[in-house]
Design an enzyme around this catalytic site. Structure first.
Site, mmCIF file in Angstrom:
data_model
loop_
_atom_site.group_PDB
_atom_site.id
_atom_site.type_symbol
_atom_site.label_atom_id
_atom_site.label_comp_id
_atom_site.label_asym_id
_atom_site.label_seq_id
_atom_site.Cartn_x
_atom_site.Cartn_y
_atom_site.Cartn_z
ATOM 1 C CD GLU A 51 -2.268 -1.223 2.929
ATOM 2 O OE1 GLU A 51 -1.772 -0.492 3.807
ATOM 3 O OE2 GLU A 51 -3.170 -2.032 3.167
ATOM 4 N N PRO A 52 1.682 1.470 -1.024
ATOM 5 C CG PRO A 52 2.749 1.503 -3.099
ATOM 6 C CD PRO A 52 1.803 0.688 -2.261
ATOM 7 C CB CYS A 90 0.172 34.341 14.266
ATOM 8 S SG CYS A 90 -0.371 35.529 13.048
ATOM 9 C CD GLU A 91 0.747 28.000 15.991
ATOM 10 O OE1 GLU A 91 1.596 27.425 16.709
ATOM 11 O OE2 GLU A 91 -0.447 27.720 15.959
ATOM 12 C CE1 TYR A 147 0.425 10.422 4.059
ATOM 13 C CE2 TYR A 147 2.672 10.057 3.301
ATOM 14 C CZ TYR A 147 1.434 9.571 3.653
ATOM 15 O OH TYR A 147 1.187 8.213 3.606
HETATM 16 N N1 LLP Z 1 -1.057 1.850 4.819
HETATM 17 C C1 LLP Z 1 -1.433 2.324 6.026
HETATM 18 C C2 LLP Z 1 -2.279 1.499 6.861
HETATM 19 C C3 LLP Z 1 -0.995 3.582 6.465
HETATM 20 O O1 LLP Z 1 -1.381 4.038 7.664
HETATM 21 C C4 LLP Z 1 -0.170 4.364 5.627
HETATM 22 C C5 LLP Z 1 0.323 5.683 6.062
HETATM 23 C C6 LLP Z 1 0.191 3.830 4.366
HETATM 24 C C7 LLP Z 1 -0.271 2.568 3.994
HETATM 25 C C8 LLP Z 1 1.057 4.583 3.398
HETATM 26 O O2 LLP Z 1 2.330 4.779 3.902
HETATM 27 P P1 LLP Z 1 3.476 5.407 2.954
HETATM 28 O O3 LLP Z 1 3.734 4.441 1.817
HETATM 29 O O4 LLP Z 1 2.983 6.688 2.451
HETATM 30 O O5 LLP Z 1 4.639 5.536 3.843
HETATM 31 N N2 LLP Z 1 1.914 12.411 7.383
HETATM 32 C C9 LLP Z 1 3.129 11.652 7.506
HETATM 33 C C10 LLP Z 1 2.969 10.225 7.023
HETATM 34 C C11 LLP Z 1 1.845 9.485 7.723
HETATM 35 C C12 LLP Z 1 1.623 8.098 7.160
HETATM 36 C C13 LLP Z 1 0.354 7.521 7.660
HETATM 37 N N3 LLP Z 1 0.052 6.215 7.193
HETATM 38 C C14 LLP Z 1 4.253 12.399 6.794
HETATM 39 O O6 LLP Z 1 4.023 13.482 6.265
HETATM 40 O O7 LLP Z 1 5.402 11.951 6.794
#
Ligand code: LLP
Length: 404
Positions: free
Chosen positions: A268-269, A336-337, A365
């Site tokens: 799930e990328p 303002c932070e 993100y």
């Molecule tokens: N599957 C599940 C269950 C997840 O919770 C996530 C991400 C993914 C897949 C995808 O993960 P990725 O391949 O994108 O690493 N906001 C944070 C990242 C939070 C990720 C949350 N879950 C940031 O900006 O670094």
């Protein structure tokens, strides 16, 4: 790097960004379609896996559509994300639904849409799904998300697979889970899953995860629950500044070695597919010096790109204007932070107000975590394909947001 300079003019693919700033008000996000396709194909050509795009990384409809055209399924975490996927015509049997806190409403919505699988994260949730499916007279397709108790050794705030984290079901509950599944008449077990965190650059971490998932599937099989499908989550790490992108070939070899082709595999990328394909363009509003710190105050801020303020991470920043003389700047937003800072002590060619900066690797993100804080409007999003661009989300109108 999707940004490149021809005769000192910044381009993404064939589109001249200096020209864009004349017609599109900053701040705005730009994504390169070719870069997204490249990243998708890199996974597809290296790993034998289904790809369920984690659309929390970037859920613009045009991006989900692009993923669909490439053959991806989607990983969703809310009714809104499922609806976005259905909106662009993703087949329900290519939708996975996750999340540690699903309401009855969420579960019913997923059940009624007959999606591929709902990954459950607690015993209570398993019982609830069984009851809801029973009352709807259907069978619920579920996956069990285990918490393998492995530290992803990434930022603490995006690590999800340690025993103490809120995510998944601890492996020591596996026997209880097996018994419950066998006694639940409205449950159709589709496989097991995990996700231990995001921005993982070390493939050895995945090795540990795979070994635990194999063990879990063997324990379940000993209890007559056949596991055919392993959903191994997201987390593939990318390069922001000096990090080394995850080596997919090593992941592929580990899969072969550990699972010996006995399972259908899914990942799930999110970040890997879109992070490096996006930049945020912002204008310098003001330059100032306080106590010998040289500030560049930009029109993008933590309301546009939250990651630096929230996780204390840095994105590369590239100015449109070069200058032989350089100096160190603190680049900060207008909010303002005091935490509204993109980078401290960042060396740049000398800049002046009215110049533009590209904040790199913001395709994942980025926009999705933007907000209306300080009653500011959400930015424009653009998708570039060769020499053309499309506005895939218009800037929010301030007169609309102030009515709510
Ligand atoms: N599957 C599940 C269950 C997840 O919770 C996530 C991400 C993914 C897949 C995808 O993960 P990725 O391949 O994108 O690493 N906001 C944070 C990242 C939070 C990720 C949350 N879950 C940031 O900006 O670094």
């Amino acid at each position: 790097m999707i940004l490149n300079f021809k005769n000192q003019i910044p381009f993404i693919e064939g589109v001249n960004l200096s020209n864009l700033t004349k017609t599109i008000e900053t701040p705005f996000y730009i994504y390169s379609q070719n870069k997204i396709i490249d990243s998708f194909q890199k996974i597809q050509n290296t790993i034998k896996t289904n790809i369920y795009y984690a659309l929390k990384a970037n859920s613009n409809l045009a991006i989900i559509s692009l993923m669909k055209s490439l053959g991806a399924g989607v990983d969703t975490v809310s009714i809104g994300e499922i609806m976005r996927s259905l909106e662009v015509g993703i087949n329900p049997n290519k939708i996975i639904f996750e999340g540690v806190g699903k309401s009855k409403n969420d579960i019913e919505f997923a059940l009624r849409n007959n999606i591929r699988q709902i990954n459950i994260e607690s015993i209570e949730e398993l019982k609830l799904i069984n009851e809801l499916a029973h009352s709807l007279k259907i069978s619920a397709n579920i996956g069990i998300r285990f918490n393998p108790d492995i530290d992803a050794l990434t930022l603490d705030k995006i690590t999800t697979g340690r025993k103490k984290d809120k995510f998944g079901i601890n492996l020591d509950k596996i026997n209880e889970i097996c018994l419950l599944i066998k006694n639940s008449k409205s449950i159709n077990l589709k496989g097991i899953s995990c996700h231990i965190g995001s921005q993982i650059n070390d493939p050895n971490i995945y090795e540990k995860v795979f070994i635990k998932m194999k063990k879990a599937s063997e324990i379940m099989e000993q209890q007559d629950l056949k596991i055919n499908h392993l959903d191994l989550g997201g987390g593939f790490g990318v390069t922001y500044e000096n990090e080394k992108e995850i080596d997919l070939k090593i992941i592929s070899n580990l899969l072969d070695k550990i699972f010996e082709n006995k399972y259908e595999i899914s990942f799930e990328p999110g970040r890997y597919l879109v992070a490096n394909a996006g930049v945020l363009i912002t204008k310098i509003l003001i330059t100032k010096t306080n106590d010998e710190v040289n500030f560049l105050i930009t029109d993008a801020g933590m309301q546009t790109l939250l990651r630096p303020a929230l996780y204390n991470v840095r994105h590369k920043i590239i100015p449109f204007e070069d200058n032989a003389k350089k100096q160190k700047y603190t680049i900060a937003g207008p909010i303002c932070e005091s935490t509204d800072i993109f980078a401290k002590d960042f060396e740049l060619p000398i800049q002046s107000s009215g110049n533009y900066l590209a904040i790199c690797d913001t395709g994942a993100y980025g926009f999705v975590m933007a907000s209306n804080y300080n009653s500011r409007n959400l930015p424009t999003e653009l998708l570039i394909n060769d020499n053309n661009y499309a506005v895939i989300r218009k800037k929010e109108n301030i007169s609309e947001i102030i009515k709510k």
